[in-house]
Design an enzyme around this catalytic site. Structure first.
Site, short mmCIF file in Angstrom:
data_model
loop_
_atom_site.label_atom_id
_atom_site.label_comp_id
_atom_site.label_asym_id
_atom_site.label_seq_id
_atom_site.Cartn_x
_atom_site.Cartn_y
_atom_site.Cartn_z
N GLY A 114 0.84 -1.21 0.00
CA GLY A 114 0.00 0.00 0.00
C GLY A 114 0.86 1.25 0.00
N ASP A 161 5.72 -4.98 5.98
CA ASP A 161 6.44 -6.22 6.32
C ASP A 161 6.38 -7.26 5.20
OD1 ASP A 161 3.78 -6.57 6.87
OD2 ASP A 161 4.09 -7.81 8.64
N THR A 175 4.32 2.66 5.39
CA THR A 175 2.91 2.26 5.49
C THR A 175 2.20 3.20 6.46
OG1 THR A 175 1.38 0.61 6.38
CG2 THR A 175 3.62 0.48 7.19
N ASP A 192 -0.03 2.28 8.41
CA ASP A 192 -0.53 1.48 9.54
C ASP A 192 0.33 1.55 10.80
OD1 ASP A 192 -2.50 0.64 7.78
OD2 ASP A 192 -1.40 -1.18 7.22
P1 ADP Z 1 3.11 -4.54 2.73
O1 ADP Z 1 4.49 -4.50 2.20
O2 ADP Z 1 2.50 -3.17 2.83
O3 ADP Z 1 3.00 -5.36 3.99
P2 ADP Z 1 1.96 -6.77 1.25
O4 ADP Z 1 1.88 -7.68 2.42
O5 ADP Z 1 0.80 -6.72 0.31
O6 ADP Z 1 2.18 -5.24 1.64
O7 ADP Z 1 3.28 -7.16 0.45
C1 ADP Z 1 3.68 -6.43 -0.69
C2 ADP Z 1 4.33 -7.37 -1.68
O8 ADP Z 1 5.52 -7.91 -1.10
C3 ADP Z 1 3.51 -8.60 -2.06
O9 ADP Z 1 2.55 -8.33 -3.05
C4 ADP Z 1 4.59 -9.51 -2.59
O10 ADP Z 1 4.98 -9.16 -3.89
C5 ADP Z 1 5.75 -9.22 -1.63
N1 ADP Z 1 5.72 -10.23 -0.56
C6 ADP Z 1 4.85 -10.31 0.46
N2 ADP Z 1 5.10 -11.41 1.21
C7 ADP Z 1 6.16 -12.03 0.65
C8 ADP Z 1 6.90 -13.23 0.93
N3 ADP Z 1 6.59 -14.00 1.97
N4 ADP Z 1 7.93 -13.54 0.13
C9 ADP Z 1 8.26 -12.75 -0.92
N5 ADP Z 1 7.59 -11.63 -1.25
C10 ADP Z 1 6.56 -11.25 -0.49
O1 F6P Z 2 -1.54 -1.26 4.60
C1 F6P Z 2 -2.19 -0.08 4.24
C2 F6P Z 2 -3.67 -0.31 4.06
O2 F6P Z 2 -4.25 0.93 3.69
C3 F6P Z 2 -4.39 -0.91 5.27
O3 F6P Z 2 -4.65 0.07 6.26
C4 F6P Z 2 -5.62 -1.46 4.63
O4 F6P Z 2 -6.12 -2.56 5.38
C5 F6P Z 2 -5.12 -1.94 3.29
O5 F6P Z 2 -3.90 -1.25 3.04
C6 F6P Z 2 -6.08 -1.68 2.16
O6 F6P Z 2 -5.53 -2.25 1.02
P1 F6P Z 2 -6.06 -1.97 -0.46
O7 F6P Z 2 -5.36 -0.74 -0.94
O8 F6P Z 2 -5.65 -3.18 -1.20
O9 F6P Z 2 -7.54 -1.76 -0.40
#
Ligand code: ADP
Ligand code: F6P
Length: 335
Positions: free
Chosen positions: A27, A119, A141, A143
């Protein structure tokens, strides 16, 4: 320029490091642009090529990248969103996707990578570091749910957006003598709700980290009405459940006029606050220093006013904690 910078700052640099990449993932968050700008300007200052990878890991495995010069990051420090776009990419969670990413970086001569995200994005960065790419993560983020740092880039701006919304809702809530439920973001964390609730004077705050009993919420609301309160605002973190359901329950139990507002994605936009711009600028610059010093698999955080670097493994094993004394204080101040 690199030698001059080394003399000025006493940094011992990794001589093999010539070209680094930067991407934003997950995000978006206000301040990501300020972080990109800092990575580019600090990198160029030290004589590095800095490549901007578009659309996070999705763009990486498609090879979407451009060399960024000093001018390419002009006029973005004040902008929300991310100039590099962002994405979520399922393919990158697979070993094949990660291999592809590492190969593309090698093909383009990129020896170090700065990943700005949450994360999930850190897990991707760790996978790349296991494949030999030097990676540094920056917490981006709204959050504030990443361990290893007191603040994430974007949290402060989102808080200010929520507070502005609460203030506006309070105007109409007062005029109509209504009860409002306001649902805020935060994924599984209650930081936005807790801090904005304290700063906005919410009557009740519901967060996932603190079990709540709807009967207690109702007792508190009724107590407020009995001592003359004409309106109430209940702030609900999305991690607790749907604000709509909580609003319906309160209306059903009390017979009061209840309205529900889901703030949604407007919390992710807007010009970053001074705090987020400074945090992002400092963190972006530190990421470049860490790469120059030969570090990999580290994430940058802030403790108090000092920037710190922590091993990515350590951070991914830690659990995000919130300071419940702030939550309790908000409860006391809203009696
Ligand atoms: P954020 O980084 O905000 O926590 P996400 O959890 O959606 O958002 O993760 C963002 C991107 O990071 C995912 O779409 C994926 O491409 C990569 N990612 C997430 N988890 C893993 C993982 N366990 N191993 C490798 N890449 C990951
Ligand atoms: O991680 C940022 C965030 O805005 C969260 O607060 C929320 O749960 C999520 O992303 C929303 O994700 P999306 O943009 O996929 O609707």
């Amino acid at each position: 320029m690199r030698r001059m910078a080394e003399r000025e700052h006493g940094v011992v640099t990794e001589p093999s490091l010539k070209r680094i990449g930067v991407l934003t993932s997950g995000g978006d968050a206000p301040g990501m642009n300020a972080a990109i700008r800092a990575v580019v300007r600090k990198g160029v200052y030290h004589g590095l090529d800095v490549v901007g990878i578009k659309h996070g890991y999705a763009g990486l495995i498609r090879g979407e990248m451009d060399l960024l010069d000093l001018g390419s990051v002009a006029d973005i420090i004040q902008r929300g969103g991310t100039k590099l776009f962002t994405a979520r990419c399922e393919e990158f969670k697979t070993p094949e996707g990660q291999q592809k990413g590492a190969e593309i970086l090698r093909e383009h001569g990129i020896d170090g990578l700065v990943v700005i995200g949450g994360d999930g994005s850190y897990r991707g960065a760790r996978a790349l570091s296991h494949l030999g790419v030097k990676t540094i993560g920056l917490p981006g983020t709204i959050d504030n749910d990443i361990p290893g740092t007191d603040y994430t880039i974007g949290f402060d701006t989102a808080l200010n957006t929520v507070i502005e919304a609460i203030d506006k809702i309070r105007d109409t809530a007062t005029s109509h003598e209504r009860t409002y439920v306001v649902e805020v973001m935060g994924r599984n964390a209650g930081d936005i709700a807790m801090i904005a609730g304290l700063a906005g004077g919410a009557e009740s705050i519901l967060i996932p980290e603190y079990p709540f009993d709807i009967d207690q919420v109702l007792i508190k609301l009724r107590h407020g009405v009995n001592r003359g309160k004409r309106h109430s605002i209940i702030l609900v973190a999305e991690g607790v459940g749907h604000g709509m359901k909580i609003g319906e329950k309160i209306a059903e139990e009390t017979g009061w006029e209840v309205r529900v507002t889901v703030l949604g994605h407007l919390q992710r936009g807007g010009s970053p606050t001074a705090f987020d711009r400074v945090l992002a600028s400092r963190m972006g610059a530190m990421a470049v220093d860490l790469l120059l010093e030969g570090h990999t698999s580290k994430v940058v955080g802030i403790r108090g006013t000092k920037l710190i670097a922590t091993d990515i493994d350590e951070v991914l094993e830690m659990k995000h904690e919130i300071d419940l004394s702030i939550y309790e204080l908000a409860g006391i101040l809203s009696i």
